[in-house]
Motif scaffolding. Sequence first.
Motif, PDB file in Angstrom:
ATOM      1  N   GLU A 111       0.834  -1.206   0.000  1.00 37.86           N
ATOM      2  CA  GLU A 111       0.000   0.000   0.000  1.00 37.86           C
ATOM      3  C   GLU A 111       0.867   1.253   0.000  1.00 37.86           C
ATOM      4  O   GLU A 111       0.582   2.209  -0.728  1.00 37.86           O
ATOM      5  N   GLU A 115       0.954   4.008  -3.022  1.00 37.19           N
ATOM      6  CA  GLU A 115       0.584   5.394  -2.720  1.00 37.19           C
ATOM      7  C   GLU A 115       1.681   6.388  -3.043  1.00 37.19           C
ATOM      8  O   GLU A 115       1.391   7.536  -3.381  1.00 37.19           O
ATOM      9  N   ALA A 169      -8.428  -6.562  -1.510  1.00 36.71           N
ATOM     10  CA  ALA A 169      -9.460  -5.594  -1.852  1.00 36.71           C
ATOM     11  C   ALA A 169      -8.967  -4.172  -1.587  1.00 36.71           C
ATOM     12  O   ALA A 169      -9.245  -3.255  -2.372  1.00 36.71           O
ATOM     13  N   ARG A 170      -8.209  -3.995  -0.495  1.00 29.09           N
ATOM     14  CA  ARG A 170      -7.669  -2.662  -0.203  1.00 29.09           C
ATOM     15  C   ARG A 170      -6.662  -2.226  -1.266  1.00 29.09           C
ATOM     16  O   ARG A 170      -6.583  -1.044  -1.589  1.00 29.09           O
ATOM     17  N   ARG A 173      -8.042  -0.528  -4.585  1.00 25.91           N
ATOM     18  CA  ARG A 173      -8.436   0.885  -4.640  1.00 25.91           C
ATOM     19  C   ARG A 173      -7.426   1.726  -5.421  1.00 25.91           C
ATOM     20  O   ARG A 173      -7.727   2.832  -5.838  1.00 25.91           O
ATOM     21  N   PHE A 174      -6.231   1.183  -5.641  1.00 28.47           N
ATOM     22  CA  PHE A 174      -5.212   1.891  -6.414  1.00 28.47           C
ATOM     23  C   PHE A 174      -5.358   1.666  -7.919  1.00 28.47           C
ATOM     24  O   PHE A 174      -4.652   2.274  -8.700  1.00 28.47           O
ATOM     25  N   ASP A 176      -7.380   1.729 -11.538  1.00 23.89           N
ATOM     26  CA  ASP A 176      -8.456   2.464 -12.196  1.00 23.89           C
ATOM     27  C   ASP A 176      -9.128   1.552 -13.208  1.00 23.89           C
ATOM     28  O   ASP A 176      -8.831   0.369 -13.288  1.00 23.89           O
TER      29      ASP A 176
END
Length: 185
Positions: A111, A115, A169-170, A173-174, A176
Motif C-alpha cells: 500500500e 501510494e 481488496a484494499r 483501490r489503487f 483504475d
Amino acid sequence: DHSYDQLEFADSRAVGVPRVWDILSARERDVVVLGVPQTYPPSRVKGEMVSCFLTPDTRTSRYTYPPELKDEIEQIVGHYMVDVENFRSEDKDRLLDQIEEMTAKRFQLAEHLLETRPWDLFFMVEMGTDRIHHGFWRFTDAEHRLFESGNPYEHAMLDYYRRLDEKMARLLRFADDETAVLVVS
C-alpha cells in the motif's frame, strides 16, 4: 543423490532472459516488484524492487533496489519478513503468527509503495499462501490421513484467506478502470 546436500538455489543470477519488469524498465516505464521469486539479489529497475524469500537476511543483505529503499521499509513496517522461519515446524501457534505478521507487513508495504511511487506495473507475490498450506493442510483437509475434526487449526487456512481477500481488496483501490488485475495461484 535425492538428498538436499547437492542442491543449488536458482536466484536472480540464474535468469538468462529479460523479465517483464526488465523490458518495461528499458522502455522507461515505472515498475514496483515486491516479493517475486528469483529477484534476489535485486536488479536495477526503473522503480523499486523488494526481493524474495531467497534473501538470506533482510538485516544484513542488500535486498532492495534502490538500496536506500531498505531504510524506508524499516521506517514503514519495522523488520521486513521475506519468509517465515522454519515453516515445517510443529510449533503451529508461532508459525501462524509469523505468517500473519509477514503477510500484514508485505501488504502494508505494498500500500505504501502504491501510494508513494509511480507505477505502470505493480507485481507482487505473497509467500504466506504457500507457507499456510505447508503448515496447516493436514489440519484443514478432512480427507487428509492425519486430519482430526475439531482441531484448533481446522479453520486456520480459511481464516487466513478471508483476511488475505480483505487485504487484496484494499490494494484494488489503487487500480483504475484501465488497470488489468491478475490474481494467479
